[in-house]
Motif scaffolding. Sequence first.
Motif, PDB file in Angstrom:
ATOM      1  N   PHE A  12      26.322  40.106  -8.642  1.00 15.98           N
ATOM      2  CA  PHE A  12      26.962  41.061  -7.739  1.00 15.98           C
ATOM      3  C   PHE A  12      26.698  40.719  -6.280  1.00 15.98           C
ATOM      4  O   PHE A  12      26.943  41.525  -5.390  1.00 15.98           O
ATOM      5  CB  PHE A  12      26.472  42.482  -8.017  1.00 15.98           C
ATOM      6  CG  PHE A  12      26.919  43.051  -9.340  1.00 15.98           C
ATOM      7  CD1 PHE A  12      27.968  42.498 -10.059  1.00 15.98           C
ATOM      8  CD2 PHE A  12      26.270  44.149  -9.888  1.00 15.98           C
ATOM      9  CE1 PHE A  12      28.381  43.020 -11.274  1.00 15.98           C
ATOM     10  CE2 PHE A  12      26.667  44.686 -11.103  1.00 15.98           C
ATOM     11  CZ  PHE A  12      27.725  44.123 -11.795  1.00 15.98           C
ATOM     12  N   MET A  49      26.893  49.046  -7.522  1.00 13.84           N
ATOM     13  CA  MET A  49      28.206  48.674  -8.039  1.00 13.84           C
ATOM     14  C   MET A  49      28.869  49.852  -8.734  1.00 13.84           C
ATOM     15  O   MET A  49      30.087  50.059  -8.618  1.00 13.84           O
ATOM     16  CB  MET A  49      28.085  47.498  -9.006  1.00 13.84           C
ATOM     17  CG  MET A  49      29.438  47.023  -9.547  1.00 13.84           C
ATOM     18  SD  MET A  49      30.541  46.392  -8.260  1.00 13.84           S
ATOM     19  CE  MET A  49      29.863  44.739  -8.065  1.00 13.84           C
ATOM     20  N   PHE A  87      34.481  46.188  -3.797  1.00 14.66           N
ATOM     21  CA  PHE A  87      33.683  44.984  -4.013  1.00 14.66           C
ATOM     22  C   PHE A  87      34.303  43.794  -3.284  1.00 14.66           C
ATOM     23  O   PHE A  87      33.589  42.972  -2.691  1.00 14.66           O
ATOM     24  CB  PHE A  87      33.554  44.671  -5.501  1.00 14.66           C
ATOM     25  CG  PHE A  87      32.817  43.395  -5.793  1.00 14.66           C
ATOM     26  CD1 PHE A  87      31.475  43.278  -5.507  1.00 14.66           C
ATOM     27  CD2 PHE A  87      33.479  42.297  -6.336  1.00 14.66           C
ATOM     28  CE1 PHE A  87      30.784  42.091  -5.757  1.00 14.66           C
ATOM     29  CE2 PHE A  87      32.801  41.113  -6.595  1.00 14.66           C
ATOM     30  CZ  PHE A  87      31.457  41.010  -6.302  1.00 14.66           C
ATOM     31  N   ALA A 147      31.464  38.331 -11.172  1.00  9.34           N
ATOM     32  CA  ALA A 147      30.974  39.701 -11.192  1.00  9.34           C
ATOM     33  C   ALA A 147      31.520  40.492 -12.380  1.00  9.34           C
ATOM     34  O   ALA A 147      30.818  41.324 -12.959  1.00  9.34           O
ATOM     35  CB  ALA A 147      31.332  40.413  -9.885  1.00  9.34           C
TER      36      ALA A 147
END
Length: 335
Positions: free
Chosen positions: A75, A83, A241, A266
């Motif tokens: 991540f 997240m 993200f 990810a």
Amino acid sequence: MKIGRNEPCPCGSGLKYKKCCADRQTSDAPPGGTAAVMDEVHEQLKGRNFGSLEEANAFIAGYMQKRNQAPFEDFFGLSSDQMHCFLNFPFSSPDLITFPSCLNAPPQAPIMALFNLLVEGIGEKGLKPTATGNLPRDFCRQTARTYLGEERYQEYSRYGEIRSEPEFFDLHVTRLVAELAGLIRKYKGKFILGRECRALLADKGLAGIYPRLFRAFVEEYNWAYRDGWQEIPFIQHSFLFTLYLLKKQGAEWQTNRFYEDCFLRAFPQVVNDVEPVGEYYSSEDVLRISYSLRCLKGFLDFMGLAESEEDSERSICEGFRLRKRPLLDEVVRGL
């Protein structure tokens, strides 16, 4: 240990358990990455004695909390808890990220240039829609000339003049998003500016309009509408993200392939939800193309958060690079 369906999945994906490993469980054994986490928990329990079940559960809960708050390499420095917030609460996690309701200055972005032309066209009298509910043809043509410039317009219309709003797709998207944001609407057979839109323009100008368009674009407008490839909602669901990646990596030019690789690293499980297209495009190919078209081009570029340059020798899905624009740091604060 029983996992609530709305809790973060123990596998560390950042997704809710019900949207991740829960649906892949076909036996009493924990599925996928959850099994590895359970092995970790069992290892931590070895040699420990607890006075009660409550004490054991408290130990496990503490271990999982510490694990979920640790940075996760895949991540790029975010923890599983962070997240989880990025994916499920992007606009309600002020300890991580904030989106100001007004910018410091009118932003430079394709969607804003088109929205401004739309506002000028609607004016006080409004614009009468076509029978299909779109903006009038002559307005679309004139807006395209103004927005693109004469040379680019001639190239754009080399196979024929614009005959309808969807043929000038950037304007079409701008109009749809503006309606979703409640900034324009149809009233008595005309497109008009909403009361709140007029108030925002009078009080804050385009600096107050952009955040409304931004939120409608990521929350309500369907990114898949632009390209016609299959629906992959997670590309849009994970928009924050991508903004995080752009903030961390976007000071220098990076290829679209670089950002595709980061996304797949990810969220490798997303490939499982994508269908291949014939013999030519694997599931991963489809995911990469859709991500580049929808997120890197259709979102970052169109919203003025990144600039891009094409590789003339390759297709748009295979050959462009991008870097962040200063607007990104003003629109998204705290990453």
